[in-house]
Motif scaffolding. Structure first.
Motif, mmCIF file in Angstrom:
data_model
loop_
_atom_site.group_PDB
_atom_site.id
_atom_site.type_symbol
_atom_site.label_atom_id
_atom_site.label_comp_id
_atom_site.label_asym_id
_atom_site.label_seq_id
_atom_site.Cartn_x
_atom_site.Cartn_y
_atom_site.Cartn_z
ATOM 1 N N PHE A 164 16.332 95.954 64.572
ATOM 2 C CA PHE A 164 16.251 96.216 63.108
ATOM 3 C C PHE A 164 16.700 94.704 62.263
ATOM 4 C CE2 PHE A 164 17.386 100.307 64.742
ATOM 5 C CZ PHE A 164 16.753 101.518 63.811
ATOM 6 N N ALA A 165 15.985 94.980 61.282
ATOM 7 C CA ALA A 165 16.041 93.702 60.338
ATOM 8 C C ALA A 165 16.372 94.372 58.987
ATOM 9 C CB ALA A 165 15.044 92.665 60.349
ATOM 10 N N THR A 166 17.442 94.283 58.423
ATOM 11 C CA THR A 166 17.797 94.891 57.316
ATOM 12 C C THR A 166 18.274 94.426 56.186
ATOM 13 O OG1 THR A 166 19.687 95.735 58.343
ATOM 14 C CG2 THR A 166 17.753 97.141 58.622
ATOM 15 N N LYS A 167 18.346 94.889 54.910
ATOM 16 C CA LYS A 167 19.082 94.231 53.575
ATOM 17 C C LYS A 167 20.586 94.552 53.858
ATOM 18 C CE LYS A 167 16.989 95.143 49.998
ATOM 19 N NZ LYS A 167 15.996 96.057 48.810
ATOM 20 N N ASP A 168 20.750 95.613 54.380
ATOM 21 C CA ASP A 168 22.383 96.046 54.422
ATOM 22 C C ASP A 168 22.729 95.990 55.952
ATOM 23 O OD1 ASP A 168 22.750 96.268 51.615
ATOM 24 O OD2 ASP A 168 21.977 98.325 51.945
ATOM 25 N N PRO A 169 23.958 95.891 56.512
ATOM 26 C CA PRO A 169 24.405 95.548 57.813
ATOM 27 C C PRO A 169 24.333 96.746 58.717
ATOM 28 C CG PRO A 169 26.324 95.285 56.244
ATOM 29 C CD PRO A 169 25.225 95.430 55.493
ATOM 30 N N VAL A 208 6.798 92.781 50.492
ATOM 31 C CA VAL A 208 6.788 93.394 49.274
ATOM 32 C C VAL A 208 7.907 94.564 48.929
ATOM 33 C CG1 VAL A 208 5.839 93.943 47.154
ATOM 34 C CG2 VAL A 208 5.071 91.918 48.458
ATOM 35 N N ALA A 209 7.626 95.542 50.066
ATOM 36 C CA ALA A 209 8.233 96.778 50.131
ATOM 37 C C ALA A 209 9.757 96.811 50.331
ATOM 38 C CB ALA A 209 7.618 97.777 51.135
ATOM 39 N N VAL A 210 10.117 95.577 51.043
ATOM 40 C CA VAL A 210 11.605 95.443 51.264
ATOM 41 C C VAL A 210 12.155 94.965 49.995
ATOM 42 C CG1 VAL A 210 13.055 94.149 52.664
ATOM 43 C CG2 VAL A 210 11.290 95.198 53.917
ATOM 44 N N GLN A 211 11.449 93.997 49.377
ATOM 45 C CA GLN A 211 11.842 93.130 48.139
ATOM 46 C C GLN A 211 12.347 94.256 47.035
ATOM 47 O OE1 GLN A 211 8.601 90.261 48.020
ATOM 48 N NE2 GLN A 211 10.156 88.933 47.673
ATOM 49 N N THR A 212 11.166 95.388 46.948
ATOM 50 C CA THR A 212 11.288 96.241 45.825
ATOM 51 C C THR A 212 12.298 97.483 46.033
ATOM 52 O OG1 THR A 212 9.256 97.497 46.659
ATOM 53 C CG2 THR A 212 8.884 95.826 44.953
ATOM 54 N N VAL A 229 6.783 85.892 60.026
ATOM 55 C CA VAL A 229 5.916 86.711 58.860
ATOM 56 C C VAL A 229 6.615 86.733 57.697
ATOM 57 C CG1 VAL A 229 4.938 87.810 61.011
ATOM 58 C CG2 VAL A 229 6.835 88.937 59.701
ATOM 59 N N GLY A 230 7.739 86.162 57.588
ATOM 60 C CA GLY A 230 8.334 86.110 56.169
ATOM 61 C C GLY A 230 9.623 87.298 56.101
ATOM 62 N N TRP A 231 9.617 88.313 57.084
ATOM 63 C CA TRP A 231 10.717 89.283 56.959
ATOM 64 C C TRP A 231 12.258 88.926 56.761
ATOM 65 C CZ3 TRP A 231 7.846 92.720 60.881
ATOM 66 C CH2 TRP A 231 6.657 93.285 60.302
ATOM 67 N N ALA A 232 12.136 87.876 57.333
ATOM 68 C CA ALA A 232 13.745 87.053 57.425
ATOM 69 C C ALA A 232 14.127 86.550 56.078
ATOM 70 C CB ALA A 232 13.659 86.120 58.454
ATOM 71 N N ASP A 233 13.096 86.440 55.265
ATOM 72 C CA ASP A 233 13.211 85.863 53.924
ATOM 73 C C ASP A 233 13.814 86.876 52.994
ATOM 74 O OD1 ASP A 233 12.488 83.371 54.370
ATOM 75 O OD2 ASP A 233 10.310 83.956 54.296
ATOM 76 N N VAL A 234 13.443 88.149 53.409
ATOM 77 C CA VAL A 234 13.751 89.398 52.466
ATOM 78 C C VAL A 234 14.945 90.403 52.996
ATOM 79 C CG1 VAL A 234 11.530 89.197 51.338
ATOM 80 C CG2 VAL A 234 11.868 90.602 53.322
ATOM 81 N N THR A 235 15.557 90.053 54.328
ATOM 82 C CA THR A 235 16.396 90.758 54.830
ATOM 83 C C THR A 235 17.418 89.860 54.972
ATOM 84 O OG1 THR A 235 15.390 90.629 57.069
ATOM 85 C CG2 THR A 235 14.743 92.552 56.108
#
Length: 353
Positions: A164-169, A208-212, A229-235
């Motif tokens: 899992f890579a997420t915005k919240d822990p 973008v879906a993670v960002q929004t 792929v850039g997901w580490a930049d938004v999680t």
């Protein structure tokens, strides 16, 4: 010699010479024979462009270089020609000639589909996948299942583990509840019991879906892919517990197109696919460790072992549920059980617990 005799002799030599010349021309090899046209294939990977630059593009470029004028493969990235979920049908219909994907993502209508991608806890390390296929009988099962539907299963290999890579822990199972994540069909089916909400979107739309806020994160890859792929930049957080030690995916081709290839091109394709599998082995294995130690974009979190055991035990029940669906699935589940039993008995370094 009379005038008539000379005339007759000249006619004979002229006629004989023309005949001999014609015979020589007809009997000689065709020096300027028509040049064979280049065999052209279209292949689509399920990976987006940034990921494909590592996991498939180098191999295809190498193939095209060696094959030269005899054969060339045009490579397309995830959803570029057809949506990933339509890859199987497009290949079956010869809209595209070959595919790099897992069975699950391309919606393969076979008995083996649920075992592609991330079959929960089916493997612990990336080397488990090729051993299962090449030494424990999965190759023969995949070959038989795909032959029934007009597809050649060329070879299988491993990618990264599933985290899992997420915005919240996520630090407990309770933190998973309500998380909207982009994940694989079978992985999503398994994770639902822990409150995870699986979401299906085109691969290129995920960042973008993670960002929004449409997504809370992804359960699609390891940390190498998150950075690539850039997901580490938004999680913000990366859970070190994984639900599978390695993705299992394959190279496939339309059977008629495969059978029409010269033997040497078939062999070259097999060698190329093996080189692609090997690249992923070391690229992911080294990248996963390096980015955990040296990466700066995501904080690592861990669910305690005693709590994570709940997920591992649930996977055993999930396997048994899958096995009840058909004889073929039961056979494959038994292979997974036998393999993991052997690895546990073998001990270190194959298994640590």
């Amino acid at each position: 010699m009379t005038i008539n005799e000379k005339s007759t002799r000249r006619k004979f030599l002229k006629t004989a010479g023309a005949g001999l010349a014609g015979a020589a021309i007809m009997g000689a090899p065709a020096v300027h024979a028509a040049k064979k046209s280049t065999i052209k294939w279209r292949m689509q990977t399920y990976a987006g462009a940034s990921l494909a630059a590592h996991v498939i593009k180098p191999a295809i470029e190498s193939f095209n270089k060696v094959a030269g004028g005899e054969m060339q493969i045009e490579l397309y990235y995830g959803d570029q020609l057809v949506p990933t979920g339509e890859l199987f049908r497009a290949m079956q219909k010869s809209t595209i000639d070959a595919v790099q994907s897992d069975d699950d993502s391309m919606a393969s209508p076979t008995e083996v589909t649920v075992f592609g991608g991330y079959f929960p806890f089916g493997s612990r390390y990336s080397l488990d996948v090729p051993v299962l296929f090449n030494q424990y009988g999965l190759n023969e099962i995949w070959d038989a299942e795909y032959s029934k539907v007009g597809i050649k299963h060329i070879s299988a290999g491993a990618w990264d583990p599933c985290h899992f890579a997420t915005k919240d822990p996520i630090r407990s199972l309770a933190d998973m509840k309500g998380k909207r994540v982009f994940t694989f069909p079978t992985a999503g089916r398994f994770l639902k019991q822990f409150g995870v909400v699986p979401v299906t979107l085109p691969w290129e739309d995920i960042e973008v879906a993670v960002q929004t806020g449409e997504l809370d994160g992804v359960a699609w890859s390891g940390i190498t892919e998150d950075y690539t792929v850039g997901w580490a930049d938004v999680t913000n957080y990366f859970l070190t517990n994984n639900i599978s030690g390695a993705w299992a995916g394959s190279f496939f081709a339309n059977m008629d197109r495969w059978n029409s290839l010269p033997d040497r091109m078939q062999e070259l394709l097999k060698i190329t696919m093996d080189s692609s599998h090997y690249y992923r082995q070391w690229w992911y294995w080294g990248g996963e460790a390096s980015l955990r130690v040296n990466g700066t974009k995501m904080e690592l979190t861990t669910i305690p072992d005693e709590e994570w055991a709940t997920v591992e035990n649930a996977a055993v029940k999930f396997w048994d549920e899958i096995a009840k669906e058909s004889k073929t699935k039961e056979k494959i589940v038994n292979i997974f059980k036998k393999y993991n039993e052997d690895m546990n008995k073998a001990g270190r370094p194959y298994r640590y617990s």
